[in-house]
Design an enzyme around this catalytic site. Sequence first.
Site, PDB file in Angstrom:
ATOM      1  N   GLU A  64     -62.241 -31.373 -34.480  1.00  0.00           N
ATOM      2  CA  GLU A  64     -61.439 -30.814 -33.388  1.00  0.00           C
ATOM      3  C   GLU A  64     -61.979 -31.318 -32.058  1.00  0.00           C
ATOM      4  OE1 GLU A  64     -62.091 -26.712 -32.176  1.00  0.00           O
ATOM      5  OE2 GLU A  64     -63.161 -26.392 -34.053  1.00  0.00           O
ATOM      6  N   CYS A  71     -61.957 -25.099 -36.655  1.00  0.00           N
ATOM      7  CA  CYS A  71     -63.100 -25.238 -37.575  1.00  0.00           C
ATOM      8  C   CYS A  71     -62.686 -25.277 -39.038  1.00  0.00           C
ATOM      9  CB  CYS A  71     -64.075 -24.088 -37.375  1.00  0.00           C
ATOM     10  SG  CYS A  71     -64.686 -23.986 -35.707  1.00  0.00           S
ATOM     11  N   THR A  95     -73.190 -20.621 -27.633  1.00  0.00           N
ATOM     12  CA  THR A  95     -72.715 -20.883 -29.008  1.00  0.00           C
ATOM     13  C   THR A  95     -72.217 -22.318 -29.158  1.00  0.00           C
ATOM     14  OG1 THR A  95     -70.500 -20.003 -28.546  1.00  0.00           O
ATOM     15  CG2 THR A  95     -72.118 -18.443 -29.369  1.00  0.00           C
ATOM     16  N   SER A  97     -61.610 -13.495 -30.383  1.00  0.00           N
ATOM     17  CA  SER A  97     -61.912 -14.479 -31.440  1.00  0.00           C
ATOM     18  C   SER A  97     -62.670 -13.830 -32.597  1.00  0.00           C
ATOM     19  CB  SER A  97     -62.685 -15.677 -30.873  1.00  0.00           C
ATOM     20  OG  SER A  97     -64.026 -15.341 -30.578  1.00  0.00           O
ATOM     21  N   HIS A 103     -68.053 -19.587 -42.327  1.00  0.00           N
ATOM     22  CA  HIS A 103     -68.088 -20.367 -41.090  1.00  0.00           C
ATOM     23  C   HIS A 103     -68.985 -19.616 -40.104  1.00  0.00           C
ATOM     24  CE1 HIS A 103     -67.149 -22.294 -37.409  1.00  0.00           C
ATOM     25  NE2 HIS A 103     -66.461 -21.273 -36.930  1.00  0.00           N
ATOM     26  N   LYS A 139     -71.296 -10.116 -39.622  1.00  0.00           N
ATOM     27  CA  LYS A 139     -70.150  -9.266 -39.249  1.00  0.00           C
ATOM     28  C   LYS A 139     -69.034  -9.442 -40.277  1.00  0.00           C
ATOM     29  CE  LYS A 139     -70.566  -9.735 -34.160  1.00  0.00           C
ATOM     30  NZ  LYS A 139     -70.695  -8.396 -33.626  1.00  0.00           N
ATOM     31  N   ASN A 168     -73.103 -24.021 -33.240  1.00  0.00           N
ATOM     32  CA  ASN A 168     -71.766 -24.172 -33.819  1.00  0.00           C
ATOM     33  C   ASN A 168     -71.434 -25.655 -33.970  1.00  0.00           C
ATOM     34  OD1 ASN A 168     -69.209 -23.812 -34.792  1.00  0.00           O
ATOM     35  ND2 ASN A 168     -68.445 -22.622 -33.070  1.00  0.00           N
ATOM     36  N   SER A 218     -60.103 -21.094 -35.641  1.00  0.00           N
ATOM     37  CA  SER A 218     -59.351 -20.324 -34.649  1.00  0.00           C
ATOM     38  C   SER A 218     -57.917 -20.799 -34.558  1.00  0.00           C
ATOM     39  CB  SER A 218     -60.013 -20.468 -33.283  1.00  0.00           C
ATOM     40  OG  SER A 218     -61.147 -19.653 -33.219  1.00  0.00           O
TER      41      SER A 218
HETATM   42  P1  HMG Z   1     -71.214 -12.105 -24.848  1.00  0.00           P
HETATM   43  O1  HMG Z   1     -70.269 -11.303 -24.027  1.00  0.00           O
HETATM   44  O2  HMG Z   1     -72.096 -13.025 -24.111  1.00  0.00           O
HETATM   45  O3  HMG Z   1     -72.189 -11.225 -25.703  1.00  0.00           O
HETATM   46  O4  HMG Z   1     -70.344 -12.901 -25.891  1.00  0.00           O
HETATM   47  P2  HMG Z   1     -72.118  -9.664 -26.128  1.00  0.00           P
HETATM   48  O5  HMG Z   1     -72.336  -8.817 -24.938  1.00  0.00           O
HETATM   49  O6  HMG Z   1     -70.918  -9.434 -26.992  1.00  0.00           O
HETATM   50  O7  HMG Z   1     -73.447  -9.621 -27.012  1.00  0.00           O
HETATM   51  C1  HMG Z   1     -73.542 -10.303 -28.213  1.00  0.00           C
HETATM   52  C2  HMG Z   1     -74.362  -9.463 -29.184  1.00  0.00           C
HETATM   53  O8  HMG Z   1     -75.722  -9.422 -28.707  1.00  0.00           O
HETATM   54  C3  HMG Z   1     -73.907  -7.996 -29.271  1.00  0.00           C
HETATM   55  O9  HMG Z   1     -74.090  -7.604 -30.612  1.00  0.00           O
HETATM   56  C4  HMG Z   1     -74.907  -7.275 -28.386  1.00  0.00           C
HETATM   57  O10 HMG Z   1     -75.084  -5.909 -28.718  1.00  0.00           O
HETATM   58  C5  HMG Z   1     -76.173  -8.067 -28.701  1.00  0.00           C
HETATM   59  P3  HMG Z   1     -72.844  -7.022 -31.475  1.00  0.00           P
HETATM   60  O11 HMG Z   1     -72.330  -5.856 -30.736  1.00  0.00           O
HETATM   61  O12 HMG Z   1     -71.832  -8.162 -31.514  1.00  0.00           O
HETATM   62  O13 HMG Z   1     -73.433  -6.760 -32.818  1.00  0.00           O
HETATM   63  N1  HMG Z   1     -77.239  -7.964 -27.666  1.00  0.00           N
HETATM   64  C6  HMG Z   1     -78.539  -7.862 -27.969  1.00  0.00           C
HETATM   65  N2  HMG Z   1     -79.193  -7.798 -29.163  1.00  0.00           N
HETATM   66  C7  HMG Z   1     -80.556  -7.711 -29.127  1.00  0.00           C
HETATM   67  N3  HMG Z   1     -81.289  -7.691 -27.963  1.00  0.00           N
HETATM   68  C8  HMG Z   1     -80.655  -7.748 -26.766  1.00  0.00           C
HETATM   69  C9  HMG Z   1     -79.231  -7.840 -26.743  1.00  0.00           C
HETATM   70  N4  HMG Z   1     -78.314  -7.924 -25.746  1.00  0.00           N
HETATM   71  C10 HMG Z   1     -77.095  -8.005 -26.342  1.00  0.00           C
HETATM   72  N5  HMG Z   1     -81.380  -7.740 -25.651  1.00  0.00           N
HETATM   73  C11 HMG Z   1     -69.628 -14.218 -27.724  1.00  0.00           C
HETATM   74  C12 HMG Z   1     -70.714 -13.280 -27.204  1.00  0.00           C
HETATM   75  C13 HMG Z   1     -69.966 -14.607 -29.157  1.00  0.00           C
HETATM   76  C14 HMG Z   1     -68.280 -13.506 -27.678  1.00  0.00           C
HETATM   77  C15 HMG Z   1     -69.601 -15.480 -26.822  1.00  0.00           C
HETATM   78  O14 HMG Z   1     -70.785 -16.197 -26.981  1.00  0.00           O
HETATM   79  C16 HMG Z   1     -68.423 -16.395 -27.098  1.00  0.00           C
HETATM   80  O15 HMG Z   1     -67.344 -16.237 -26.533  1.00  0.00           O
HETATM   81  N6  HMG Z   1     -68.612 -17.442 -28.000  1.00  0.00           N
HETATM   82  C17 HMG Z   1     -67.568 -18.369 -28.371  1.00  0.00           C
HETATM   83  C18 HMG Z   1     -66.538 -17.757 -29.308  1.00  0.00           C
HETATM   84  C19 HMG Z   1     -67.031 -17.530 -30.712  1.00  0.00           C
HETATM   85  O16 HMG Z   1     -67.994 -18.094 -31.145  1.00  0.00           O
HETATM   86  N7  HMG Z   1     -66.276 -16.698 -31.463  1.00  0.00           N
HETATM   87  C20 HMG Z   1     -66.598 -16.420 -32.831  1.00  0.00           C
HETATM   88  C21 HMG Z   1     -65.366 -16.152 -33.689  1.00  0.00           C
HETATM   89  S1  HMG Z   1     -64.130 -17.434 -33.523  1.00  0.00           S
HETATM   90  C22 HMG Z   1     -64.687 -18.746 -34.526  1.00  0.00           C
HETATM   91  O17 HMG Z   1     -65.569 -18.584 -35.300  1.00  0.00           O
HETATM   92  C23 HMG Z   1     -64.012 -20.053 -34.326  1.00  0.00           C
HETATM   93  C24 HMG Z   1     -64.773 -21.066 -33.491  1.00  0.00           C
HETATM   94  O18 HMG Z   1     -65.846 -21.610 -34.223  1.00  0.00           O
HETATM   95  C25 HMG Z   1     -63.818 -22.167 -33.020  1.00  0.00           C
HETATM   96  C26 HMG Z   1     -63.001 -22.904 -34.069  1.00  0.00           C
HETATM   97  O19 HMG Z   1     -62.485 -22.375 -35.015  1.00  0.00           O
HETATM   98  O20 HMG Z   1     -62.781 -24.089 -33.807  1.00  0.00           O
HETATM   99  C27 HMG Z   1     -65.350 -20.460 -32.238  1.00  0.00           C
END
Ligand code: HMG
Length: 389
Positions: free
Chosen positions: A81, A113, A154, A203, A235, A244, A278, A310
């Site tokens: 992609e 992905c 990521t 996502s 994935h 999760k 990733n 996605s």
């Molecule tokens: P964010 O807003 O930076 O993080 O976004 P958050 O506030 O959601 O925190 C992440 C986790 O860290 C949470 O845990 C917090 O509690 C924890 P959860 O509630 O999820 O269990 N946390 C802590 N833990 C320990 N000590 C601490 C601490 N502080 C916080 N001090 C997000 C995170 C992944 C959303 C962001 O990085 C993002 O947008 N990433 C890109 C999208 C993505 O990867 N999505 C995944 C699903 S989609 C997919 O897999 C397809 C993809 O690969 C693309 C494709 O298909 O081509 C992306």
Amino acid sequence: MSISIGIHDLSFATTEFVLPHTALAEYNGTEIGKYHVGIGQQSMSVPAADEDIVTMAATAARPIIERNGKSRIRTVVFATESSIDQAKAGGVYVHSLLGLESACRVVELKQACYGATAALQFAIGLVRRDPAQQVLVIASDVSKYELDSPGEATQGAAAVAMLVGADPALLRIEEPSGLFTADVMDFWRPNYLTTALVDGQESINAYLQAVEGAWKDYAEQDGRSLEEFAAFVYHQPFTKMAYKAHRHLLNFNGYDTDKDAIEGALGQTTAYNNVIGNSYTASVYLGLAALLDQADDLTGRSIGFLSYGSGSVAEFFSGTVVAGYRERLRTEANQEAIARRKSVDYATYRELHEYTLPSDGGDHATPVQTTGPFRLAGINDHKRIYEAR
Ligand code: HMG
């Protein structure tokens, strides 16, 4: 009797450089626990100026050709992609760099992905039609989000090459597959952008809905029951996502979500993604490599796969590990591909992130930064120039 078809050989490559999450956290003031524990990432692979999806793909596939030869490969399917051209398939450059036979079809596939799983299934169909043929399936991607965005932590990059054929030495891929598609805008990259757009929380929800949908269809198609699987390979956009997803699958089926049982079912699949980040299409197959490299003997055991892309498309399917597979593993080379990366500081990573190939049609050499077997030497008259070392 139906013939056995699956993954005969698997090899991967990643980038020249790596950014530890400690460096990112120090720069942006994030508590490191959020990266190490919250998303489950230690570091991410960062491409050099003279590497891209083609150089990684050729590096991943070369050992497969060296071991198995090229005479039976009549198809190359390149899943990505992060395509480098709107018309020409990246796999054609790889075909040339590896000196594959001209009597070969080469094509590129895309659905975020998920693309590599479609490639694997299409390859199985081709082998079923003529079991004497082998298909080279390559998944190669660079995951890139905007600097200073939540997605930045990521990112990553890698290529996995798989030789698909009859009587496979590693893994027999089985029917049925559980399928799921839903039109959601959780993550996408319009043609005019170099970085992906994402609604992070959406996502994660879309991924979980897809796990449920694909599993539901898998069960309706009379697939295996959850208890039959020795491990689950998901994935992994970040490794915590696999946890999760598995918790969601167990809940959906009314099972307990015991922490140790979940760790036992997928902990070993996360070792490479945890330090590579990733790698989009390659991610689920890096999970397979990590599992096979680390687990005790899995001969005859079934593995469940959840491939998600996605947008969204997902597939749940199973594979059974073949007797003798351990002799064919590339554990040392896999670990070396990760260990050989040079750690960069935040400023260097930022410079690499901002680097783009000139688009003026001139003759431009790329800086020599890589030390691997293939490099992107430059661009001339809008044509990418690759060289083998
Ligand atoms: P964010 O807003 O930076 O993080 O976004 P958050 O506030 O959601 O925190 C992440 C986790 O860290 C949470 O845990 C917090 O509690 C924890 P959860 O509630 O999820 O269990 N946390 C802590 N833990 C320990 N000590 C601490 C601490 N502080 C916080 N001090 C997000 C995170 C992944 C959303 C962001 O990085 C993002 O947008 N990433 C890109 C999208 C993505 O990867 N999505 C995944 C699903 S989609 C997919 O897999 C397809 C993809 O690969 C693309 C494709 O298909 O081509 C992306």
